[in-house]
Design a protein around this motif. Sequence first.
Motif, short mmCIF file in Angstrom:
data_model
loop_
_atom_site.label_atom_id
_atom_site.label_comp_id
_atom_site.label_asym_id
_atom_site.label_seq_id
_atom_site.Cartn_x
_atom_site.Cartn_y
_atom_site.Cartn_z
N UNK A 124 0.84 -1.21 0.00
CA UNK A 124 0.00 0.00 0.00
C UNK A 124 0.87 1.25 0.00
N UNK A 125 1.97 1.22 0.73
CA UNK A 125 2.91 2.35 0.72
C UNK A 125 3.43 2.60 -0.69
N UNK A 126 3.81 1.53 -1.36
CA UNK A 126 4.31 1.65 -2.74
C UNK A 126 3.26 2.22 -3.68
N UNK B 149 -3.94 7.29 9.93
CA UNK B 149 -5.29 7.38 9.37
C UNK B 149 -6.18 6.29 9.97
N UNK B 150 -5.60 5.14 10.26
CA UNK B 150 -6.36 4.09 10.93
C UNK B 150 -6.71 4.52 12.36
N UNK B 151 -5.75 5.10 13.08
CA UNK B 151 -6.00 5.58 14.44
C UNK B 151 -7.11 6.63 14.47
N UNK C 229 2.51 6.93 0.48
CA UNK C 229 2.41 7.27 1.90
C UNK C 229 3.38 6.40 2.70
N UNK C 230 3.72 6.86 3.89
CA UNK C 230 4.55 6.07 4.77
C UNK C 230 3.67 5.14 5.60
N UNK C 231 4.27 4.12 6.18
CA UNK C 231 3.53 3.23 7.07
C UNK C 231 2.94 4.02 8.23
N UNK C 232 3.69 4.98 8.74
CA UNK C 232 3.22 5.79 9.86
C UNK C 232 1.97 6.58 9.47
N UNK D 23 -7.23 5.94 0.74
CA UNK D 23 -6.04 6.56 1.30
C UNK D 23 -5.54 7.71 0.44
N UNK D 24 -5.58 7.53 -0.87
CA UNK D 24 -5.18 8.62 -1.78
C UNK D 24 -6.10 9.81 -1.61
#
Length: 73
Positions: A11-13, A25-27, A17-20, A51-52
């Motif tokens: 998903x990062x690729x 966004x999940x938090x 976005x970064x994993x953080x 996410x985009x």
Amino acid sequence: MTDKVMSIGIVCDLTGLTERQIRYYEERQLIFPVRSKGGARKYSFGDVERLKEINDKLRDGFNTFELRKAGRL
């Protein structure tokens, strides 16, 4: 498109976005990955698009509270 099979690294690729960022966004309850039996997050192509869109709206000046509260996604 709705099967949640992608790891956070993929998903990062796909999003840049970064994993953080993705975890944040999940938090903030903007994205809802499923967890594998081992606890790894799994995402769908729909999640990638979401996410985009989240990232675009944040760059446009919205904050995460506004996006979640107003259902702007």
